[in-house]
Design an enzyme around this catalytic site. Structure first.
Site: not given
Ligand code: NDP
Length: 251
Positions: A43, A107-108, A105, A80
């Protein structure tokens, strides 16, 4: 949806290598694909391969999930963020204006949701992430675009009781697996926030289970998913008002 509207089109999945993203964009042009969705981890990098990002907010956000090909010109969008805002309004009747949100969180998904909340005039946004540096980076990015919003990264959740949180957003991938723990114990909060979980799996996440036990308003990410898909469909086809039909397909 293509069938419903009698459109001669298909929606296919392609798995590509990160190093091939530029080639994939050229293929969109050379094969005359009308549009594509992109997902993790493409993205952010996608902004470098489109010709135009028509919306200021999408440009500021710096991540695209939808591309439209109009006569060989590639336009980038982020649906999104808007999908999330529609879902908040329709499923939780939540208006972010003047409110305080806690985002778990960085991330994206967090980026799109935080931008959405700031755009909708949330007063205060707190961001907590397992990796604090990533939360700090997101706070810096948001600060540049929303100087009037109070945005803060939290390394720990220890002092959170003193905050009056109206909305808790899980944007981490915690909850994807059925036995995942919750990213927060809601009992450490002092108020009764609404709870939004970005996860849209069939099982109920630990976070939403606890929210239910505490009688809090809660929703999973299916509405956001359906809304972002509907908005992408509208961008590609020029149709309008398809969100309800798309949501029906997802439920
Ligand atoms: P990213 O990989 O960009 O970010 C993942 C996030 O989750 C980071 O903040 C990461 O922390 C955190 N994380 C992962 N594992 C753990 C853990 N064990 N404990 C604590 N924090 C954790 O992914 P996205 O942001 O793109 O996606 C995140 C979720 O959102 C996914 O499950 C995806 O399917 C869902 N999603 C849903 C959408 C919808 O339309 N409903 C749209 C987009 C995404 P760290 O930085 O420390 O690694």
């Amino acid at each position: 949806m293509f069938k419903k509207f009698g459109l001669n089109a298909v929606y296919l999945a392609f798995e590509i290598e990160k190093s091939s993203l530029g080639l994939a964009f050229e293929a969109v042009r050379s094969l005359n694909m009308q549009g594509v969705n992109l997902t993790i981890p493409f993205k952010e990098e996608a902004v470098n391969f489109v010709d135009e990002i028509p919306e200021d907010l999408d440009r500021a956000l710096g991540a695209l999930n939808t591309i439209a090909n109009r006569d060989g010109v590639l336009y980038g969008y982020n649906t999104d963020m808007r999908g999330f805002l529609f879902s908040l309004k329709e499923e939780l009747s939540f208006n972010p204006e003047g409110k305080t949100a806690l985002i778990l969180g960085a991330g994206g998904a967090a980026r799109a949701m935080a931008f959405g909340l700031a755009h909708a005039r949330a007063e205060r946004i707190l961001i907590h992430n397992r990796t604090p540096e990533r939360a700090a980076g997101l706070v810096d990015h948001l600060d540049k675009h929303f100087p009037e919003t109070d945005i803060k990264g939290l390394d720990y959740l220890d002092g959170i009781k003193s905050e009056n949180i109206h909305l808790v957003v899980n944007s981490t991938s915690l909850g994807l697996k059925e036995n995942d723990e919750s990213p927060i114990d809601l009992k450490i909060l002092s108020g009764r926030p609404d709870v939004y979980d970005v996860i849209y799996s069939a099982h109920e996440t630990a976070l939403l289970k606890q929210a239910g036990q505490m009688g809090l308003k809660k929703v999973n990410g299916l509405g956001m998913l359906a809304n972002q898909a509907a908005l992408a469909f509208e961008i590609w086809t020029g149709k309008s008002g398809v969100r309800e039909q798309m949501k029906a397909l997802f439920s």
